[in-house]
Design a protein around this motif. Structure first.
Motif, short mmCIF file in Angstrom:
data_model
loop_
_atom_site.label_atom_id
_atom_site.label_comp_id
_atom_site.label_asym_id
_atom_site.label_seq_id
_atom_site.Cartn_x
_atom_site.Cartn_y
_atom_site.Cartn_z
N TYR A 51 23.67 58.09 71.83
CA TYR A 51 23.74 58.74 70.52
C TYR A 51 22.35 58.88 69.89
O TYR A 51 22.04 59.91 69.27
CB TYR A 51 24.66 57.93 69.59
N MET A 52 21.53 57.84 70.02
CA MET A 52 20.17 57.90 69.43
C MET A 52 19.31 58.96 70.10
O MET A 52 18.52 59.63 69.44
CB MET A 52 19.50 56.52 69.51
N ASN A 53 19.45 59.12 71.41
CA ASN A 53 18.68 60.15 72.11
C ASN A 53 19.04 61.54 71.61
O ASN A 53 18.18 62.42 71.44
CB ASN A 53 18.93 60.07 73.62
N VAL A 54 20.34 61.78 71.34
CA VAL A 54 20.77 63.08 70.83
C VAL A 54 20.26 63.28 69.41
O VAL A 54 19.74 64.35 69.05
CB VAL A 54 22.31 63.19 70.89
N LEU A 55 20.38 62.24 68.59
CA LEU A 55 19.94 62.34 67.19
C LEU A 55 18.42 62.47 67.09
O LEU A 55 17.90 63.01 66.11
CB LEU A 55 20.42 61.12 66.40
N PHE A 56 17.72 61.99 68.08
CA PHE A 56 16.25 62.14 68.09
C PHE A 56 15.87 63.62 68.19
O PHE A 56 14.91 64.06 67.57
CB PHE A 56 15.66 61.35 69.26
N ARG A 57 16.67 64.37 68.95
CA ARG A 57 16.39 65.81 69.09
C ARG A 57 16.97 66.61 67.93
O ARG A 57 16.40 67.61 67.51
CB ARG A 57 16.97 66.30 70.41
#
Length: 548
Positions: A51-57
């Protein structure tokens, strides 16, 4: 047409938000689906990372943020349960390490969402275990220090500071753990009389911790011992060791006591003494070079400048150059003679001076290969021809061969096409091609030359050096000719199948051949050979040392 483009652009701008919405929905749905599967397997931290990787983008997807909060809280709860179990087993290190990792995780999660925290009970467990853990680590670090296990002590103290940078006096003890092994190594090197090595080791401490123990005094002590060592070597006239010792000190502090003068003495004195001895046995060139080395490095030393001038006068080596021709040399002997004189003068060699001699084949040196002149012949010849020159040797250059071969040109008939533009009555242009034959020529000239040069000592008539060298050089010219007032109309041809056609790609080549002169520059051939001869003669004369 312009209106259609505007209409298409408006349509695109109108649909763009829908495209973005569709893409966002696709990313959201695939992420939530994959994250849900990971969570079902109990991998809550892995799901949080997804989830954090997606929210980073793209950080404004509420559904993914909610999923992150859920999976993160589950991971926190899971880890808190593990910490509680380790607390019951008195696993202080496990509690502290897990809690430390958990706080790192929470900090990362809170960068994408808010209000995620560790429960107060887990925090209390951590604080209790941390106090015990740090105290045990502190005791262990002290144990390592007492046993001089400095690397282990350094790692332990750094670990303590990871959790509490101000814990007791760990900063002070860490300074000891880092620097004490260097301090002790410096003492060992100093006791083994490796004074510069010990200086360098202690200096590693001083650059970061200048007030560590007595390291400043240690540095001074090491430098002073190396200075005293150099002084002792100088007293024993061990100049090589003394030079190295004073050089070492000067590299650290060029103003230390009298190190500059002592270094000059240690370096210069053996060279100076050898130069004095060399002058006594007429090795003047060797003496000059040694004295020049001293002066270049230190400007002055004793009466080195005076001795250098004396050595130069003694080392001067005036040489007469004579050249002898063959019947076909065509003045080549004069060109070699002048070229060698020019090169030696331009070299600014301090020893060799050159005196231009004759080119007469009546010289007693002309037949040097078959009849060696006696000392009396040489002396009489020099006195008669080169009075007051103080010449010590004669350089003779014999032209053994100088042969120019000019070949007849080879002729080739080539097919060409003459292209003309003809203007019709109606004003239009038409192209008319006509087959022609032009001639292409190849011509090659070759120059061969051989010389023998000898250096003969006037005093004894001894041949000091003699070499024969030969060189060939050739030049070729290609040109084309055609009887026409307008050669720019002529094109070369190429064969396609059995048919000749116009070769536009080689048109410029042919035009260049039409403009090429048919004369070969024989002077350039001679110059090429002369360039090689003069270089080799000059080099041999300049490197020749009559003292060896």
């Amino acid at each position: 047409m312009h209106a259609k483009k505007i209409t298409r652009l408006k349509t695109y701008l109108f649909l763009l938000p829908f495209f973005i919405l569709i893409i966002s929905c696709s990313v959201k749905n695939s992420t939530l689906k994959k994250g849900s599967e990971i969570e079902k397997n109990g991998n809550f931290k892995e799901a949080s990372e997804l989830y954090m990787n997606v929210l980073f983008r793209k950080n404004n997807i509420p559904e993914v943020q909610n999923a992150l909060r859920r999976s993160a809280q589950l991971h926190i709860s899971e880890t808190a349960f593990s910490i509680a179990n380790k607390n019951e087993r008195n696993d202080q290190k496990g509690v502290v390490d897990d809690y430390y990792s958990l706080t790192q995780f929470v900090n990362r999660v809170n960068a994408f969402t808010k209000n995620i925290d560790i429960d107060s009970q887990t925090k209390a467990i951590y604080q209790k275990n941390l106090a015990l853990y740090l105290n045990n680590e502190y005791d262990l670090a002290n144990k390592y220090l007492s046993e001089e296990k400095f690397a282990d002590a350094e790692n332990t103290l750094k670990n303590i500071q990871k959790f509490d940078s101000n814990y007791k006096d760990t900063s002070k003890k860490l300074v000891t753990a880092v620097n004490e092994p260097l301090y002790l190594r410096g003492i060992e090197e100093f006791s083994n009389k490796k004074y510069i090595a010990s200086y360098q080791t202690w200096n590693r401490i001083a650059t970061k911790e200048p007030n560590y123990k007595d390291v400043k005094n240690k540095l001074q002590q090491a430098l002073n011992e190396r200075y005293k060592e150099g002084s002792y070597f100088l007293m024993q006239e061990n100049f090589k060791e003394a030079e190295q010792a004073f050089y070492d000190v000067s590299q650290i502090n060029n103003n230390y006591l009298d190190v500059r003068n002592l270094y000059k003495e240690a370096y210069s004195e053996p060279i100076y003494r050898k130069a004095v001895k060399d002058l006594k046995i007429d090795k003047c060139r060797t003496a000059y070079l040694g004295l020049e080395n001293i002066i270049n490095k230190f400007n002055s030393y004793k009466n080195a400048e005076e001795l250098k001038n004396t050595a130069l006068k003694c080392a001067e080596y005036p040489i007469i150059i004579e050249s002898y021709r063959t019947s076909s040399s065509n003045g080549f002997e004069n060109r070699i003679q002048n070229a060698v004189i020019e090169d030696i003068l331009s070299s600014k060699n301090p020893f060799v001076t050159i005196i231009k001699g004759g080119t007469s084949n009546n010289s007693p040196l002309f037949n040097i290969n078959s009849t060696r002149p006696t000392n009396s012949q040489l002396s009489r010849y020099v006195n008669n021809s080169y009075a007051n020159t103080r010449a010590k040797a004669i350089l003779t250059v014999h032209i053994n061969e100088y042969k120019l071969q000019e070949s007849q040109p080879r002729v080739f008939n080539r097919n060409g096409i003459e292209v003309k533009r003809i203007k019709a009555r109606n004003g239009s242009d038409s192209i008319v091609e006509k087959a022609v034959t032009y001639k292409e020529y190849e011509r090659r000239n070759t120059l061969s030359s051989s010389i023998t040069y000898s250096l003969i000592e006037i005093k004894t008539g001894k041949i000091l050096m003699q070499k024969t060298i030969q060189k060939n050089d050739e030049q070729e010219v290609r040109y084309a000719r055609y009887n026409s007032n307008n050669l720019s109309l002529i094109y070369p041809t190429r064969i396609i199948g059995s048919t000749f056609s116009r070769d536009d790609s080689n048109y410029k080549v042919l035009q260049s051949l039409f403009q090429t002169p048919e004369i070969i520059d024989n002077e350039q051939l001679s110059e090429n050979i002369l360039t090689d001869f003069r270089r080799r003669i000059t080099n041999d004369v300049l490197v020749f040392n009559p003292e060896e």
